[in-house]
Write an enzyme that holds these catalytic residues in place. Structure first.
Site, PDB file in Angstrom:
ATOM      1  NE  ARG A 122     -36.362  -4.825 -20.025  1.00  0.00           N
ATOM      2  CZ  ARG A 122     -37.448  -4.227 -19.551  1.00  0.00           C
ATOM      3  NH1 ARG A 122     -37.919  -3.149 -20.141  1.00  0.00           N
ATOM      4  NH2 ARG A 122     -38.067  -4.716 -18.519  1.00  0.00           N
ATOM      5  CE  LYS A 144     -15.180 -10.735 -27.500  1.00  0.00           C
ATOM      6  NZ  LYS A 144     -13.926 -11.517 -27.409  1.00  0.00           N
ATOM      7  CD  GLU A 186      -3.892  -6.595 -27.284  1.00  0.00           C
ATOM      8  OE1 GLU A 186      -4.230  -7.232 -28.288  1.00  0.00           O
ATOM      9  OE2 GLU A 186      -4.125  -6.992 -26.121  1.00  0.00           O
ATOM     10  CE  LYS A 228     -12.204  -6.107 -31.632  1.00  0.00           C
ATOM     11  NZ  LYS A 228     -11.957  -5.883 -30.227  1.00  0.00           N
ATOM     12  CD  GLU A 238     -13.964 -14.879 -28.921  1.00  0.00           C
ATOM     13  OE1 GLU A 238     -13.913 -13.655 -28.691  1.00  0.00           O
ATOM     14  OE2 GLU A 238     -13.317 -15.716 -28.295  1.00  0.00           O
ATOM     15  NE  ARG A 242     -14.880  -9.982 -31.107  1.00  0.00           N
ATOM     16  CZ  ARG A 242     -15.675  -8.993 -30.775  1.00  0.00           C
ATOM     17  NH1 ARG A 242     -16.913  -8.979 -31.184  1.00  0.00           N
ATOM     18  NH2 ARG A 242     -15.229  -7.995 -30.030  1.00  0.00           N
ATOM     19  CG  ASN A 246      -9.040 -13.840 -27.781  1.00  0.00           C
ATOM     20  OD1 ASN A 246      -8.928 -12.691 -27.352  1.00  0.00           O
ATOM     21  ND2 ASN A 246     -10.201 -14.446 -27.893  1.00  0.00           N
ATOM     22  CG  HIS A 249      -5.367 -12.377 -25.811  1.00  0.00           C
ATOM     23  ND1 HIS A 249      -4.610 -12.005 -26.904  1.00  0.00           N
ATOM     24  CD2 HIS A 249      -5.976 -11.234 -25.391  1.00  0.00           C
ATOM     25  CE1 HIS A 249      -4.766 -10.717 -27.131  1.00  0.00           C
ATOM     26  NE2 HIS A 249      -5.582 -10.218 -26.239  1.00  0.00           N
ATOM     27  CG  HIS A 253      -6.296 -13.944 -20.415  1.00  0.00           C
ATOM     28  ND1 HIS A 253      -7.278 -14.359 -21.277  1.00  0.00           N
ATOM     29  CD2 HIS A 253      -6.230 -12.606 -20.566  1.00  0.00           C
ATOM     30  CE1 HIS A 253      -7.790 -13.310 -21.907  1.00  0.00           C
ATOM     31  NE2 HIS A 253      -7.161 -12.230 -21.504  1.00  0.00           N
ATOM     32  CG  HIS A 266      -4.431  -7.270 -21.621  1.00  0.00           C
ATOM     33  ND1 HIS A 266      -4.853  -8.547 -21.332  1.00  0.00           N
ATOM     34  CD2 HIS A 266      -4.779  -7.043 -22.911  1.00  0.00           C
ATOM     35  CE1 HIS A 266      -5.438  -9.061 -22.396  1.00  0.00           C
ATOM     36  NE2 HIS A 266      -5.407  -8.166 -23.377  1.00  0.00           N
TER      37      HIS A 266
HETATM   38  P1  NAD Z   1      -6.691   1.322 -18.940  1.00  0.00           P
HETATM   39  O1  NAD Z   1      -8.031   1.681 -19.364  1.00  0.00           O
HETATM   40  O2  NAD Z   1      -6.469   0.991 -17.502  1.00  0.00           O
HETATM   41  O3  NAD Z   1      -5.700   2.498 -19.366  1.00  0.00           O
HETATM   42  C1  NAD Z   1      -4.337   2.377 -19.043  1.00  0.00           C
HETATM   43  C2  NAD Z   1      -3.857   3.583 -18.194  1.00  0.00           C
HETATM   44  O4  NAD Z   1      -3.642   4.676 -19.065  1.00  0.00           O
HETATM   45  C3  NAD Z   1      -4.857   4.052 -17.160  1.00  0.00           C
HETATM   46  O5  NAD Z   1      -4.167   4.504 -16.034  1.00  0.00           O
HETATM   47  C4  NAD Z   1      -5.546   5.208 -17.859  1.00  0.00           C
HETATM   48  O6  NAD Z   1      -6.130   6.134 -16.977  1.00  0.00           O
HETATM   49  C5  NAD Z   1      -4.382   5.804 -18.612  1.00  0.00           C
HETATM   50  N1  NAD Z   1      -4.723   6.556 -19.806  1.00  0.00           N
HETATM   51  C6  NAD Z   1      -5.564   6.194 -20.804  1.00  0.00           C
HETATM   52  N2  NAD Z   1      -5.532   7.091 -21.786  1.00  0.00           N
HETATM   53  C7  NAD Z   1      -4.645   8.039 -21.424  1.00  0.00           C
HETATM   54  C8  NAD Z   1      -4.151   9.206 -22.041  1.00  0.00           C
HETATM   55  N3  NAD Z   1      -4.514   9.569 -23.265  1.00  0.00           N
HETATM   56  N4  NAD Z   1      -3.267   9.961 -21.362  1.00  0.00           N
HETATM   57  C9  NAD Z   1      -2.835   9.575 -20.124  1.00  0.00           C
HETATM   58  N5  NAD Z   1      -3.232   8.455 -19.502  1.00  0.00           N
HETATM   59  C10 NAD Z   1      -4.130   7.711 -20.153  1.00  0.00           C
HETATM   60  O7  NAD Z   1      -6.121   0.083 -19.780  1.00  0.00           O
HETATM   61  P2  NAD Z   1      -6.160  -0.244 -21.339  1.00  0.00           P
HETATM   62  O8  NAD Z   1      -4.891  -0.909 -21.611  1.00  0.00           O
HETATM   63  O9  NAD Z   1      -6.573   0.923 -22.125  1.00  0.00           O
HETATM   64  O10 NAD Z   1      -7.354  -1.295 -21.418  1.00  0.00           O
HETATM   65  C11 NAD Z   1      -7.299  -2.521 -20.726  1.00  0.00           C
HETATM   66  C12 NAD Z   1      -8.715  -2.970 -20.501  1.00  0.00           C
HETATM   67  O11 NAD Z   1      -9.341  -3.157 -21.769  1.00  0.00           O
HETATM   68  C13 NAD Z   1      -8.815  -4.301 -19.769  1.00  0.00           C
HETATM   69  O12 NAD Z   1      -9.790  -4.197 -18.771  1.00  0.00           O
HETATM   70  C14 NAD Z   1      -9.253  -5.269 -20.837  1.00  0.00           C
HETATM   71  O13 NAD Z   1     -10.030  -6.322 -20.337  1.00  0.00           O
HETATM   72  C15 NAD Z   1     -10.035  -4.376 -21.770  1.00  0.00           C
HETATM   73  N6  NAD Z   1     -10.108  -4.857 -23.150  1.00  0.00           N
HETATM   74  C16 NAD Z   1     -11.308  -4.944 -23.735  1.00  0.00           C
HETATM   75  C17 NAD Z   1     -11.427  -5.367 -25.041  1.00  0.00           C
HETATM   76  C18 NAD Z   1     -12.767  -5.421 -25.690  1.00  0.00           C
HETATM   77  O14 NAD Z   1     -12.864  -5.940 -26.812  1.00  0.00           O
HETATM   78  N7  NAD Z   1     -13.794  -4.882 -25.075  1.00  0.00           N
HETATM   79  C19 NAD Z   1     -10.286  -5.699 -25.763  1.00  0.00           C
HETATM   80  C20 NAD Z   1      -9.052  -5.583 -25.149  1.00  0.00           C
HETATM   81  C21 NAD Z   1      -8.966  -5.164 -23.837  1.00  0.00           C
HETATM   82  N1  GLY Z   2     -10.135  -8.328 -27.956  1.00  0.00           N
HETATM   83  C1  GLY Z   2     -10.704  -9.474 -28.575  1.00  0.00           C
HETATM   84  C2  GLY Z   2     -12.059  -9.252 -29.122  1.00  0.00           C
HETATM   85  O1  GLY Z   2     -12.560  -8.159 -29.154  1.00  0.00           O
HETATM   86  O2  GLY Z   2     -12.659 -10.182 -29.547  1.00  0.00           O
END
Ligand code: NAD
Ligand code: GLY
Length: 363
Positions: A122, A144, A186, A228, A238, A242, A246, A249, A253, A266
């Site tokens: 939990r 998130k 971003e 942020k 949100e 918040r 987006n 986005h 998307h 993305h």
């Molecule tokens: P990712 O986690 O897939 O990383 C991108 C690539 O880079 C991967 O292949 C990873 O292994 C590689 N990588 C990461 N750090 C590295 C480093 N220092 N050296 C070498 N390779 C490295 O993608 P991302 O763009 O980091 O994140 C996208 C994800 O984040 C999506 O799933 C999206 O939904 C999520 N997201 C979440 C939020 C949130 O608020 N929680 C906000 C935006 C995006």
């Molecule tokens: N990436 C958008 C949020 O965290 O709300």
């Protein structure tokens, strides 16, 4: 600009914590203190990031009981199977409620580690050590967490604020170029949507950012995390402001979904989405066309696509209707009045959206 570590405090109902932004943090035990991270640590990483940074993180964590789980790399593994693997491994490692999960990786790992921490017994503590630019400026901050469902992205999840976020900009040195540029989209989002001064700073420092200049990067990550943090403190769940995070986005998307997740990153889709949001804002008489042109030109300087793929406007519009921001079947879009000033449009006329999409995709 100085290169000392920045500490950004985030205060939410779900928890108060610091985001530390600096160079070389991952090697310094002082950023992993006992009052933040207990004796039992469960590190979640992937097969790309783990070999690069897990040993360094483990060394900084010192004499704790550390278990590391290495997951396959890729958005396609951000699902309930991986979530189950994390939970199974935590049970096997006999982690208790005082355990701390550490997400070491990009946004995919951070979201999954955070979601597992939200659910295990939990809720246990999670510390985010984001290693991609996108994760440092966005995903790791704000609580998130979640995984994808075959029916849609991030459909399963929870709000679970981290106990700390340690953003070491030097780990970005190994990030593949395309991923890095997608992260820059971003960064631009914060300027275009929330902070005109920061937008101008990005324009003036575009070359330094493209070359991954450490000082420029540290400043950019810090400004994004500050922005942020400010938004999340006002609207953790949100219900209002918040949503401004987006910008681009809803269009983005739709591009990701239409191209079958993975061919467009993305951040690339968000970049093209911001261009479309800018054009729609101009069309609706909200945004000066010169501002939209500046946005497009900056994204183009970063080598990002500024037009959607040649997919019919109707297909994209249909996918936009599946966006999580849609309420009672009405499109809700983030549009701009000027650079740095965005707002939610609750009932955007679909004909106008279609016209903009049609012009951009010629379809
Ligand atoms: P990712 O986690 O897939 O990383 C991108 C690539 O880079 C991967 O292949 C990873 O292994 C590689 N990588 C990461 N750090 C590295 C480093 N220092 N050296 C070498 N390779 C490295 O993608 P991302 O763009 O980091 O994140 C996208 C994800 O984040 C999506 O799933 C999206 O939904 C999520 N997201 C979440 C939020 C949130 O608020 N929680 C906000 C935006 C995006
Ligand atoms: N990436 C958008 C949020 O965290 O709300």
């Amino acid at each position: 600009m100085d290169d000392a570590e920045a500490v950004i405090h985030v205060e939410t109902r779900g928890g108060a914590y610091d985001v530390i932004v600096g160079a070389g943090l991952i090697d310094r035990p002082k950023w992993f203190p006992e009052d933040t991270i207990g004796a039992d640590v469960f590190v979640v990483t992937n097969e790309t990031v783990g070999p690069l940074y897990a040993d360094r993180l483990t060394a900084a964590l010192g004499p704790r009981r550390i278990t590391t789980l290495v997951l396959p790399d890729g958005e396609e593994h951000k699902n309930l199977d991986s979530f189950s693997r994390i939970i199974d491994a935590m049970v096997e490692a006999r982690m208790h409620r005082d355990a701390t999960v550490i997400g070491l990786g990009g946004g995919v790992i951070g979201d999954m580690a955070g979601f597992a921490a939200a659910c295990y017994q939990r809720g246990v503590a999670v510390v985010q050590v984001p290693t991609s630019l996108l994760a440092q400026v966005d995903a790791a901050v704000g609580g998130k967490t979640g995984v994808n469902h075959p029916g849609g992205k991030n459909l399963i999840g929870a709000f679970h604020q981290p106990r700390a976020v340690i953003a070491d900009v030097t780990v970005l040195d190994t990030l593949p170029e395309r991923e890095y540029r997608a992260g820059l989209a971003e960064v631009v989002k914060y300027g275009a949507g929330l902070d005109a001064g920061f937008f101008s700073w990005i324009e003036a420092n575009a070359q330094a950012l493209t070359q991954r200049d450490a000082k420029a990067l540290q400043f950019a990550v810090r400004r994004c995390c500050e922005a942020k943090a400010e938004v999340v403190q006002q609207d953790e769940r949100e219900t209002g402001r918040r949503a401004l995070l987006n910008l681009g986005h809803t269009f983005g998307h739709a591009i990701e979904a239409a191209t079958g997740y993975g061919s467009w990153l993305h951040g690339e889709a968000v970049g093209a989405g911001m261009v479309l949001a800018g054009r729609l804002s101009v069309r609706l008489g909200l945004l000066p066309s010169a501002d939209a042109a500046r946005l497009e030109s900056l994204l183009s300087d970063f080598g990002l696509p500024v037009a959607p793929p040649p997919i019919s406007a109707d297909i994209l519009l249909d996918l936009m209707r599946m966006d999580k921001k849609v309420l009672s079947g009405r499109l809700r879009l983030i549009l701009m009045k000027e650079l740095g000033d965005s707002f939610v449009v609750a009932d955007c006329p679909e004909e106008e959206v279609r016209t903009v999409l049609h012009a951009a995709t010629a379809g």
